[in-house]
Motif scaffolding. Structure first.
Motif, PDB file in Angstrom:
ATOM      1  N   TRP D  28       0.847  -1.186   0.000  1.00  0.00           N
ATOM      2  CA  TRP D  28       0.000   0.000   0.000  1.00  0.00           C
ATOM      3  C   TRP D  28       0.887   1.242   0.000  1.00  0.00           C
ATOM      4  CZ3 TRP D  28      -4.755   1.353  -0.996  1.00  0.00           C
ATOM      5  CH2 TRP D  28      -5.284   2.546  -0.482  1.00  0.00           C
ATOM      6  N   LYS D  29       0.590   2.189  -0.927  1.00  0.00           N
ATOM      7  CA  LYS D  29       1.366   3.440  -1.036  1.00  0.00           C
ATOM      8  C   LYS D  29       2.875   3.168  -1.125  1.00  0.00           C
ATOM      9  CE  LYS D  29      -2.192   6.444   0.176  1.00  0.00           C
ATOM     10  NZ  LYS D  29      -2.496   7.863   0.243  1.00  0.00           N
ATOM     11  N   HIS D  31       6.765   3.201  -2.283  1.00  0.00           N
ATOM     12  CA  HIS D  31       7.724   4.219  -2.720  1.00  0.00           C
ATOM     13  C   HIS D  31       9.068   3.520  -2.894  1.00  0.00           C
ATOM     14  CE1 HIS D  31       9.865   7.983  -3.026  1.00  0.00           C
ATOM     15  NE2 HIS D  31      10.645   7.620  -2.019  1.00  0.00           N
ATOM     16  N   THR D  64      10.055   6.388   2.641  1.00  0.00           N
ATOM     17  CA  THR D  64       8.623   6.217   2.384  1.00  0.00           C
ATOM     18  C   THR D  64       7.793   7.034   3.380  1.00  0.00           C
ATOM     19  OG1 THR D  64       8.988   4.053   1.407  1.00  0.00           O
ATOM     20  CG2 THR D  64       6.761   4.500   2.225  1.00  0.00           C
ATOM     21  N   MET D  65       8.207   7.036   4.632  1.00  0.00           N
ATOM     22  CA  MET D  65       7.513   7.844   5.638  1.00  0.00           C
ATOM     23  C   MET D  65       7.644   9.336   5.303  1.00  0.00           C
ATOM     24  SD  MET D  65       8.494   5.691   9.103  1.00  0.00           S
ATOM     25  CE  MET D  65       7.744   6.852  10.258  1.00  0.00           C
ATOM     26  N   LYS D  67       8.020  10.586   2.321  1.00  0.00           N
ATOM     27  CA  LYS D  67       7.178  10.800   1.148  1.00  0.00           C
ATOM     28  C   LYS D  67       5.694  10.878   1.534  1.00  0.00           C
ATOM     29  CE  LYS D  67       6.445  10.871  -3.373  1.00  0.00           C
ATOM     30  NZ  LYS D  67       5.820   9.615  -3.869  1.00  0.00           N
ATOM     31  N   LEU D  68       5.300  10.057   2.487  1.00  0.00           N
ATOM     32  CA  LEU D  68       3.897  10.037   2.915  1.00  0.00           C
ATOM     33  C   LEU D  68       3.551  11.251   3.771  1.00  0.00           C
ATOM     34  CD1 LEU D  68       3.414   6.242   3.813  1.00  0.00           C
ATOM     35  CD2 LEU D  68       2.245   7.499   1.997  1.00  0.00           C
ATOM     36  N   GLY D 106       6.285  -0.305   1.279  1.00  0.00           N
ATOM     37  CA  GLY D 106       4.898   0.122   1.393  1.00  0.00           C
ATOM     38  C   GLY D 106       4.291  -0.427   2.662  1.00  0.00           C
ATOM     39  N   ARG D 157      -2.413  10.275   6.563  1.00  0.00           N
ATOM     40  CA  ARG D 157      -1.542  10.248   5.398  1.00  0.00           C
ATOM     41  C   ARG D 157      -1.532   8.883   4.717  1.00  0.00           C
ATOM     42  NH1 ARG D 157       1.575  14.950   5.055  1.00  0.00           N
ATOM     43  NH2 ARG D 157       0.387  16.504   6.234  1.00  0.00           N
ATOM     44  N   ILE D 158      -1.783   7.855   5.500  1.00  0.00           N
ATOM     45  CA  ILE D 158      -1.840   6.525   4.901  1.00  0.00           C
ATOM     46  C   ILE D 158      -3.175   6.361   4.167  1.00  0.00           C
ATOM     47  CG2 ILE D 158      -1.945   4.046   5.447  1.00  0.00           C
ATOM     48  CD1 ILE D 158       0.178   4.546   7.569  1.00  0.00           C
ATOM     49  N   GLY D 159      -4.128   7.228   4.503  1.00  0.00           N
ATOM     50  CA  GLY D 159      -5.361   7.266   3.730  1.00  0.00           C
ATOM     51  C   GLY D 159      -6.422   6.294   4.196  1.00  0.00           C
TER      52      GLY D 159
END
Lengths: 162, 162, 162, 162
Positions: D28-29, D31, D64-65, D67-68, D106, D157-159
């Motif tokens: 998920w998400k 990067h 990744t963190m 970026k999120l 992710g 942010r993780i949505g």
């Protein structure tokens, strides 16, 4: 400039870090401890990676401080940290996986707010000298991170006359 | 004794490792690369562990060698290895987790069978100098592990007149 | 599928790596060795960095292999390497600088061309379990890097009936 | 049990760490960030030492963190630390010195007080998958070191729908 003075109860050596070329007799209150080379400490040349001797120096220094009566953990309890501010290493020969190494560590210089250790790393099997070097450690306040004087306990255990 | 000579097409600097105190102008053919501090490279003081700068120096040296046209991988293909035989580090200030660091690396000395690199590590955010140092690397045959002369390619790319 | 069989001279355990939750009784031929946490192995949280347990597992595995009579160095002399192909770690609690740790290592599974070790890391001072885990090691030819059968010496020393 | 729910504005995947076998579509998400293998990260086999992938996972996770929108440094400013409480690595193939590696990271699971990342490390040159794995990170209070709920910022942010 080391503050070691001559003529005290014991003959006190005065070796500067520049003069230290890996001769054990020049180390004050030396202590030898052992490490065995881990696979993860070697590199693709098949030797111990050059940067990993900093870890071996740390082990030698910590065991020597423990032996002298001021283990690093106790120093930190006093609210003092000892960051390394200078290091020199000279590599004579290489160590390999599973080699048992002798790390001989002693004091070279004691200053108002710092001290210098000297190290000799040799292979236990044949006593071949592999690496020697020095580290200069500052004494700093854990909170302010500013220099502080060498604690009395340390001076005393190293055997410097007051 | 460095073999750099003056009066060639370019003004060639002659800095010995003893003279190098972290001044970038004294580095020959300097190149700057960046690393970001990993959590695993810090220690319980909250700083980068002193031994880990050997890894940063390696990154700086490798990228500088790549830039000069003789990446270390190519050197190894020639049957030559370059073990570090001497290292000096001086720590001015500490790096922390996630800091972006500039590592400026250049040549200080070129000898018959060895070369000396100088390094300056600074924090990208405020250009504060954190660490400087030198490493001496020998050129050895990968099979015999005996010293060999610096390859022509290396001498040429460093720009020393023949 | 482990090849351990029951009913041999000794009662042979059959624990799979999935079943291993850090219970020492499930380790076959366990051996305990010690490491002392180095400052350079801690991180800015003040704990041992999670990745460094791979080094501790390596120390435990090597000393256990030495104890069983097939030190890893001897395996390599046979032209065999044992790369790790799978690792699991579970962290119950944290280790700190200067902690003395017990690493108990034993065999969990023995297959045709691989073996699985189980590990328990605990603090010597209070026997608190800190970390447990497993590693699967393949046996490969050092030259071809292709899988080979587990050497007879290893099978014998582990005590599996032929 | 992951708290991901289906039917929100985006199709939300629900992969558990047990199910994750290195397939990028299940992250998920995701990067991707790159690292270049350092000499000091290799071992005497000529490969990257198996324990050093924990460092690469850390780099992938941190980028990744970032970026999120919740870089780890900011998490620590909230008085929260994220120790790794479980890690699994599976090694398909080896990385060598100077290899450029893609680390795709992710989210796999989000729980009340922890989250699980999945990682795939592949060689940039030929996209060969080398290693995959997972880490479970707890959220703990920096002072009390007790578990705390995943911060709202992270969930947002993780949505994950509220």
């Amino acid at each position: 400039m080391p503050i070691f003075v001559e003529g005290s109860e014991e003959e006190i050596k005065m070796t500067t870090k520049q003069e230290f070329k890996g001769v054990a007799e020049l180390l004050w209150k030396p202590h030898t401890t052992q490490v065995r080379v881990r696979y993860g400490e070697t590199d693709a040349m098949g030797y111990v990676y050059y940067g990993n001797y900093a870890l071996y120096f740390e082990v030698g220094r910590n065991e020597t401080m423990r032996k002298l009566g001021f283990p690093y953990g106790r120093i930190e309890e006093y609210g003092i940290m000892m960051p390394v501010v200078d290091m020199h290493l000279h590599y004579d020969s290489a160590a390999h996986y599973d080699d048992l190494l002798d790390i001989t560590t002693g004091v070279l210089e004691l200053h108002a707010a710092s001290m210098i250790f000297g190290y000799i790393v040799s292979r236990a099997a044949d006593r071949a000298r592999l690496v020697y070097g020095t580290t200069t450690l500052a004494f700093v306040d854990s909170t302010t991170r500013k220099p502080v004087r060498v604690p009395e306990l340390v001076r005393e255990r190293i055997g410097i006359p007051q």
